[in-house]
Scaffold this active site. Sequence first.
Site, PDB file in Angstrom:
ATOM      1  N   GLY A  27       2.368  -0.692  -0.952  1.00  0.00           N
ATOM      2  CA  GLY A  27       1.644  -0.747   0.319  1.00  0.00           C
ATOM      3  C   GLY A  27       1.387   0.606   0.940  1.00  0.00           C
ATOM      4  O   GLY A  27       1.509   1.635   0.275  1.00  0.00           O
ATOM      5  N   LEU A  29      -1.585   1.603   1.876  1.00  0.00           N
ATOM      6  CA  LEU A  29      -2.616   1.927   0.880  1.00  0.00           C
ATOM      7  C   LEU A  29      -3.456   3.133   1.273  1.00  0.00           C
ATOM      8  O   LEU A  29      -3.771   3.337   2.444  1.00  0.00           O
ATOM      9  CB  LEU A  29      -3.513   0.705   0.664  1.00  0.00           C
ATOM     10  CG  LEU A  29      -2.776  -0.560   0.207  1.00  0.00           C
ATOM     11  CD1 LEU A  29      -3.752  -1.716   0.037  1.00  0.00           C
ATOM     12  CD2 LEU A  29      -1.996  -0.332  -1.083  1.00  0.00           C
ATOM     13  N   HIS A  33      -4.647   4.350  -4.315  1.00  0.00           N
ATOM     14  CA  HIS A  33      -4.565   2.914  -4.615  1.00  0.00           C
ATOM     15  C   HIS A  33      -5.972   2.328  -4.784  1.00  0.00           C
ATOM     16  O   HIS A  33      -6.217   1.530  -5.691  1.00  0.00           O
ATOM     17  CB  HIS A  33      -3.863   2.160  -3.475  1.00  0.00           C
ATOM     18  CG  HIS A  33      -2.438   2.562  -3.240  1.00  0.00           C
ATOM     19  ND1 HIS A  33      -2.023   3.151  -2.065  1.00  0.00           N
ATOM     20  CD2 HIS A  33      -1.315   2.457  -4.017  1.00  0.00           C
ATOM     21  CE1 HIS A  33      -0.716   3.371  -2.121  1.00  0.00           C
ATOM     22  NE2 HIS A  33      -0.261   2.970  -3.301  1.00  0.00           N
ATOM     23  N   ASP A 146       2.201   9.353 -10.649  1.00  0.00           N
ATOM     24  CA  ASP A 146       3.604   9.093 -11.003  1.00  0.00           C
ATOM     25  C   ASP A 146       3.688   9.090 -12.529  1.00  0.00           C
ATOM     26  O   ASP A 146       3.851   8.048 -13.157  1.00  0.00           O
ATOM     27  CB  ASP A 146       4.045   7.762 -10.405  1.00  0.00           C
ATOM     28  CG  ASP A 146       3.914   7.773  -8.898  1.00  0.00           C
ATOM     29  OD1 ASP A 146       4.778   8.322  -8.225  1.00  0.00           O
ATOM     30  OD2 ASP A 146       2.888   7.278  -8.387  1.00  0.00           O
TER      31      ASP A 146
END
Length: 268
Positions: A27, A29, A33, A146
């Site tokens: 979340g 966002l 995203h 990531d």
Amino acid sequence: MKILLNKDDLFEALKSTSNLGFVPTMGSLHKGHVSLIKRSKKECRKTIVSIFVNPTQFNNKKDYEKYPRNIKKDLSVLSKLRVNFVFIPDKKHIYDFKRKNKIKILKKDKILCAKFRKGHFEGVIDVMDRLIKIVKPKKIFMGEKDFQQLYLIKNYIKNKCKVISCKTIRDNQKLAFSSRNNRLDYIGLKTARSISKDIFNLKKILKKEKKIQKILSIKKKELGILKNVKIEYLELRNKFSLKKTKKFKDSKIFIAYYINDIRLIDNF
Ligand code: AMP
């Protein structure tokens, strides 16, 4: 857009859905995203986004509590993007069974964030495995922001679904979008942006240099002092094996640092 709050609703809603794209998130966002969601919408017939701040991947309770949450704004972003489904489960829906075999990551993988955040990736792999079993997507979309997470998920969640890596999205000052940026104050944001610019410049220098490790170690100390931040790691690693390397070819610079108590990571 269907909002699904538990597994039964999800199974019912997805029962006749094939070619499903899945974007797991915690979340808060942002444009990173959004890029994953747009890619899923392009490649799959339907798209599901999950919002779940997974407690088991936080090795620090305060970090979990302070993690930015903004469900109202997130739902408005997702609705504008015309996402088909949003899954917002409760902890009890995800952790409703105990594993027979504990998830363990290999010794060779205990590097970068795995070295400094004990248990973090075990938590990530566990929750991703659980989410994939529930959602049963055809493809799952994840960010290179990531990079280590992407690398481990590709290795540990083999054959269950296709993992699609998506490029890191940055603001106009080269800072990677991250939910944690919401916690930075004006000075913190300025510092994070200047560190990103520095690492992009460092990359240009390393390309021409032979004594890469020496330059990295000087830069690590210098950044820490000049920017007044704690640099956890600054390393050059091969982008396929994640092994430490002295060669610039096929490598990436990985960094993790703290601005006050806010931990940021990136790779270049
Ligand atoms: P998070 O909500 O931080 O767990 O991230 C959810 C997904 O978005 C992960 O696959 C991240 O790698 C990806 N992501 C986060 N930031 C970015 C970014 N700046 N660009 C692209 N993808 C990102």
